[in-house]
Design a protein around this motif. Sequence first.
Motif, mmCIF file in Angstrom:
data_model
loop_
_atom_site.group_PDB
_atom_site.id
_atom_site.type_symbol
_atom_site.label_atom_id
_atom_site.label_comp_id
_atom_site.label_asym_id
_atom_site.label_seq_id
_atom_site.Cartn_x
_atom_site.Cartn_y
_atom_site.Cartn_z
ATOM 1 N N CYS A 192 51.850 17.793 27.479
ATOM 2 C CA CYS A 192 50.535 17.948 26.866
ATOM 3 C C CYS A 192 49.442 17.350 27.744
ATOM 4 O O CYS A 192 48.353 17.902 27.880
ATOM 5 C CB CYS A 192 50.514 17.283 25.494
ATOM 6 S SG CYS A 192 51.534 18.162 24.316
ATOM 7 N N HIS A 196 46.288 19.416 29.311
ATOM 8 C CA HIS A 196 44.928 18.949 29.077
ATOM 9 C C HIS A 196 44.216 18.713 30.400
ATOM 10 O O HIS A 196 43.065 19.112 30.597
ATOM 11 C CB HIS A 196 44.984 17.652 28.246
ATOM 12 C CG HIS A 196 43.650 17.225 27.742
ATOM 13 N ND1 HIS A 196 43.443 16.007 27.141
ATOM 14 C CD2 HIS A 196 42.453 17.830 27.744
ATOM 15 C CE1 HIS A 196 42.176 15.893 26.807
ATOM 16 N NE2 HIS A 196 41.550 16.982 27.153
ATOM 17 N N LYS A 199 43.311 21.935 32.078
ATOM 18 C CA LYS A 199 42.167 22.568 31.407
ATOM 19 C C LYS A 199 40.870 21.913 31.854
ATOM 20 O O LYS A 199 39.895 22.579 32.146
ATOM 21 C CB LYS A 199 42.299 22.428 29.886
ATOM 22 C CG LYS A 199 43.184 23.459 29.260
ATOM 23 C CD LYS A 199 43.103 23.382 27.734
ATOM 24 C CE LYS A 199 44.201 24.223 27.097
ATOM 25 N NZ LYS A 199 44.491 23.803 25.729
ATOM 26 N N GLU A 218 50.903 33.475 23.711
ATOM 27 C CA GLU A 218 49.590 33.624 23.077
ATOM 28 C C GLU A 218 48.566 32.722 23.727
ATOM 29 O O GLU A 218 47.419 33.101 23.936
ATOM 30 C CB GLU A 218 49.676 33.298 21.592
ATOM 31 C CG GLU A 218 49.654 34.530 20.722
ATOM 32 C CD GLU A 218 49.592 34.192 19.255
ATOM 33 O OE1 GLU A 218 50.622 34.347 18.590
ATOM 34 O OE2 GLU A 218 48.513 33.781 18.799
ATOM 35 N N GLU A 219 49.022 31.512 24.067
ATOM 36 C CA GLU A 219 48.091 30.595 24.723
ATOM 37 C C GLU A 219 47.666 31.126 26.068
ATOM 38 O O GLU A 219 46.508 30.956 26.469
ATOM 39 C CB GLU A 219 48.757 29.228 24.917
ATOM 40 C CG GLU A 219 48.474 28.262 23.812
ATOM 41 C CD GLU A 219 49.059 26.917 24.095
ATOM 42 O OE1 GLU A 219 50.116 26.630 23.516
ATOM 43 O OE2 GLU A 219 48.481 26.178 24.905
ATOM 44 N N LEU A 222 44.983 33.720 25.374
ATOM 45 C CA LEU A 222 43.693 33.153 24.992
ATOM 46 C C LEU A 222 43.049 32.428 26.163
ATOM 47 O O LEU A 222 41.840 32.487 26.362
ATOM 48 C CB LEU A 222 43.878 32.196 23.812
ATOM 49 C CG LEU A 222 44.077 32.876 22.465
ATOM 50 C CD1 LEU A 222 44.545 31.883 21.428
ATOM 51 C CD2 LEU A 222 42.795 33.540 22.010
ATOM 52 N N TYR A 225 41.616 34.919 28.398
ATOM 53 C CA TYR A 225 40.449 35.531 27.785
ATOM 54 C C TYR A 225 39.241 34.622 27.910
ATOM 55 O O TYR A 225 38.124 35.070 28.155
ATOM 56 C CB TYR A 225 40.760 35.834 26.322
ATOM 57 C CG TYR A 225 39.570 36.288 25.517
ATOM 58 C CD1 TYR A 225 39.018 35.457 24.548
ATOM 59 C CD2 TYR A 225 39.005 37.533 25.713
ATOM 60 C CE1 TYR A 225 37.931 35.856 23.808
ATOM 61 C CE2 TYR A 225 37.907 37.951 24.967
ATOM 62 C CZ TYR A 225 37.377 37.109 24.019
ATOM 63 O OH TYR A 225 36.291 37.505 23.282
ATOM 64 N N ARG A 226 39.470 33.321 27.778
ATOM 65 C CA ARG A 226 38.376 32.356 27.846
ATOM 66 C C ARG A 226 37.605 32.489 29.158
ATOM 67 O O ARG A 226 36.405 32.257 29.217
ATOM 68 C CB ARG A 226 38.928 30.930 27.726
ATOM 69 C CG ARG A 226 37.827 29.888 27.606
ATOM 70 C CD ARG A 226 38.377 28.465 27.617
ATOM 71 N NE ARG A 226 38.984 28.113 26.367
ATOM 72 C CZ ARG A 226 40.287 27.904 26.201
ATOM 73 N NH1 ARG A 226 41.113 28.001 27.215
ATOM 74 N NH2 ARG A 226 40.767 27.598 25.018
ATOM 75 N N HIS A 228 36.459 34.873 30.614
ATOM 76 C CA HIS A 228 35.399 35.886 30.670
ATOM 77 C C HIS A 228 34.030 35.246 30.524
ATOM 78 O O HIS A 228 33.024 35.792 30.973
ATOM 79 C CB HIS A 228 35.618 36.958 29.602
ATOM 80 C CG HIS A 228 35.049 36.617 28.249
ATOM 81 N ND1 HIS A 228 35.771 35.945 27.290
ATOM 82 C CD2 HIS A 228 33.828 36.846 27.709
ATOM 83 C CE1 HIS A 228 35.019 35.782 26.219
ATOM 84 N NE2 HIS A 228 33.841 36.316 26.444
ATOM 85 N N GLU A 252 46.384 40.881 15.233
ATOM 86 C CA GLU A 252 44.970 41.076 14.882
ATOM 87 C C GLU A 252 44.076 40.744 16.060
ATOM 88 O O GLU A 252 43.067 41.413 16.305
ATOM 89 C CB GLU A 252 44.520 40.191 13.712
ATOM 90 C CG GLU A 252 45.450 40.118 12.547
ATOM 91 C CD GLU A 252 46.375 38.943 12.724
ATOM 92 O OE1 GLU A 252 47.583 39.164 12.619
ATOM 93 O OE2 GLU A 252 45.879 37.835 12.982
ATOM 94 N N ASP A 253 44.429 39.691 16.792
ATOM 95 C CA ASP A 253 43.602 39.308 17.921
ATOM 96 C C ASP A 253 43.526 40.421 18.948
ATOM 97 O O ASP A 253 42.483 40.636 19.566
ATOM 98 C CB ASP A 253 44.135 38.022 18.575
ATOM 99 C CG ASP A 253 43.784 36.782 17.772
ATOM 100 O OD1 ASP A 253 44.295 35.701 18.095
ATOM 101 O OD2 ASP A 253 42.991 36.922 16.827
ATOM 102 N N ILE A 257 40.151 41.903 20.689
ATOM 103 C CA ILE A 257 39.873 41.943 22.123
ATOM 104 C C ILE A 257 39.543 43.371 22.541
ATOM 105 O O ILE A 257 38.634 43.623 23.325
ATOM 106 C CB ILE A 257 41.088 41.429 22.929
ATOM 107 C CG1 ILE A 257 41.488 40.039 22.465
ATOM 108 C CG2 ILE A 257 40.800 41.446 24.422
ATOM 109 C CD1 ILE A 257 40.487 38.980 22.756
#
Lengths: 453, 503
Positions: A192, A196, A199, A218-219, A222, A225-226, A228, A252-253, A257
């Motif tokens: 973790c 962190h 990031k 999924e992470e 995302l 995607y961030r 962008h 759904e995500d 998108i």
Amino acid sequence: LKESKRAVNSLRDIVDDDDDDLERVSWSGEPVGSISWSIKETASSSTSSLEGRDSSLQKGSSSYAAFPKQVSSYSLSSLFKGRNKLPSFQSLSDALSDTGVKNYAPELRRPKAEYKDYSSDWSPKDTVRRMQRGKVCSLERFRSLQHKLVLLDEAVAGHDGNVITAVLIFLKRTLRREILFRELEVRQVALCHLIHFLKETGEQKLLLDLLRFLDRTEEVALSQYREHLNIQDVEKRREFLKGCIGLPFSAEDTSHIQDHFTLLERQIIIEANDRHLETAGQSEIFRKYPRKASILNMPLVTTLFYSCFYHYTEAEGTFSSPTNLKKTFKIPDKQYVLTALAARAKLRAWDDVDALFTTKNWLGYTKKKAPIGFHRVVEILQRNNAPVQVLQEYVRLVEDVETRLNLATKYKCHDVVIETYRDLKDRIQLTAYKCKVERGSAEEEKINSILSN
Amino acid sequence: REDRGRSPQRDFHILFVPRRSLLCEQWLKEQGVLGSFIHREQYSLDLIPFDGDLLSMEAESTFKECYLESDQTSLYHAAKGLMTLQALYGTIPQIFGKGECARHVANMMIRMKREFPGSQNSIFPVFDTLLLLDRNVDLLTPLATQLTYEGLIDEIYGIQNTYVKLPPEKFAPKKQGEGGKDLPTEPKKLQLNSAEELYAEIRDKNFNAVGSVLSKKAKIISAAFEERHHAKTVGEIKQFVSQLPHMQAARSSLANHTSIAELIKDITTSEDFFDNLTVEQEFMSGIDTDKVNNYIEDCIAQKHPLIKILRLVCLQSVCNSGLKQKVLDYYKREILQTYGYEHILTLNNLEKAGLLKPQTSGRNNYPTIRKTLRLWMDDVNEQNPNDISYVYSGYAPLSVRLAQLLARPGWRSIEEVLKMLPGPHFEERQQLPTGLQKKRQHGENRVTLVFFLGGVTYAEIAALRFLSQMEDGGTEYVIATTKLINGTSWIKSLMEKLEPAPF
């Protein structure tokens, strides 16, 4: 406060060895070729530890000064004389005495306590302890994988985030990626921390590789995607979003998108088109209401409002028509009607507003219906300063009597008030309302005629 | 670098507060300027006293780090802060806790004590008990709109380090015959703490009870000023004059708070505030938490500020132990379509934090928790409260209820409910040297330090103060936290930053 400050300072003597000297943790022996060179030299001879001190005092260039050990067989002292020179590969026998210190760091005097407990062989546990107190530690001597892992585990057990990060930076630099990932997979806390850290420092590529390795798909999606948000150029952003569609989002995500991409694509087309129309100066609507901002990167509902404002009458086939947007993005009736209403009301296009709510039933009669309460319609119309006659029509359609009366009274829709009181057969209120209408007006007459029947 | 070029004689020092960060140093190093600093130090601030009974670390990212990033570094500093506290005020003999972070902090404290035996001291313990609470044990309370005087000031204007900036119009001194030309444009800055007598009296009251206190005060102060007509002898006049500064301070204090109360009243009497509060209270009392709410829908359609929407949908989710998938999808779609698709990232964060998530077990635990802990009290008395639920006009903060029940009758009585709340609960004892073990006199209050890990609101502080001053309540409370928060600042800290980073 003074008392607690005094107490806290005296506390430091108990808990910590040093008080107010420079506290730094160095974790790199990097560009200093001579230090790592001397490490190699010493590795074969003994397992003594080295302390490298990062004291960069000069402008821009870094010079390294180390302090002589008092106990072990040799000392690695600062091999760099002068301020701006490159490291020189001098002999290790240089500067064996304490006094040598002052030559290298004339502006600083280190308290003796600094190298008081300078021992030659710190265990991982001790190293971590020293780092927790902010002391300098070179981690280079932890060469084997096993040693490194023990060091990491000790750091984690010590809970100090700074230390854990420092160790991770060292491991990141000195371990092969696959090994690092593999080892971190079973060390949740360290993992973790690394995530962190990546990031925060924006090391996107390594972060994504790590997340992929961990199968945290999924992470990954995302996180990618961030990115962008960092792309300012619209075309490039559009391309990027297109690339995001195939990523492993949740169900759904994924659709969101996809919508984001489609929306931006449309906006680019609309923007180019409208800019052309605007400059050509032929279109009336653009002349009367020049655009204040571009439609690019606006949310969907804002885009719909824009479309209802500037392109209301267009057929479904064009990219900029509201009905096309509704269909493509499956905008629910409620949202559509509200937005169209707001746009047409702003343009004072009351006929269009009327048409929004008029439907023909099977007998051919027209009837007014709304997927939203008519009180909302009234609100929006009133906000756009609709004339009373228009407002009145819709107040009349409000179902709840009390709301209807409230709105009618508030906005002076006299006819509606009168009619409602008449329907309620409320003589008292009707009489009372007389004072609210103008003397001799048609409304007063109306009241009188009702009362007299 | 530029500066250095301009003035080579200048010395540059850097002081990290509250602690140095390796990342900062790393970045400075990469920029090539790390060497330019002659001194690199840190000034450790762990717990900062905000008032006589309030300490805060003001570490705003703690909640995000602990629950989103699984990075418990700030807890390490909380533990260090507690060790410092114990060094000053004595070892705390009893530690209770609820939550993962609480457990972690307690473990670290015990270990730190073991590793530094020299810190054993001979100070009589001031605190009898330490209660560590994770913020995520009670996600509900910060989402609701606070209704105490101080809480409302924070909700509306934001209190920063005991200072608040207010619109200046109401604070302009009234001069005779002057037009509105000289109205100040700078916001009025006021300091708010218990050193101000009037403020200490009204800060924790429900806002509806503030008016009567102010009017009583006004009468007292007017009467005091009237005394000047009655002062006849030189001695009396002298006495009056010596009182004058105090009276003037009281008058200015009254003027300030009357203005603030007016400003707040404008908001609390607005239709929107009322509608918002109604929906909040419906959710908290368990009404209609399982369907899409009309008011929320309307607010989205009218594009109210996103944080307001998020607070409401999260509140609904927490009061329903998670939303039905259909309801959640509906809200998400509306939000993304109205505010922009990029907010997917924020919604993801909120789900991770447990604030806005699908209902997984199919069971809603909230009604049981609400009933057992008596979180919703219908007969709340705002003027003369008899229960902590006055701070939200009906809802008793769950966290404070837990503290209340711990003191009396103890957590054994609510074992079942505690299991429904996230994280372990535990008790630890720390040995006191003999001779320091204090026997409380009969009637003497125990002192409990409540440490909120992840943030605390002013309303919760007010509720704890209420418990402290209760007749035969038996316990006095001191509050510590990682950060003073309100619903808006809290949700904001969980939102994804949408502008590209400056570097």
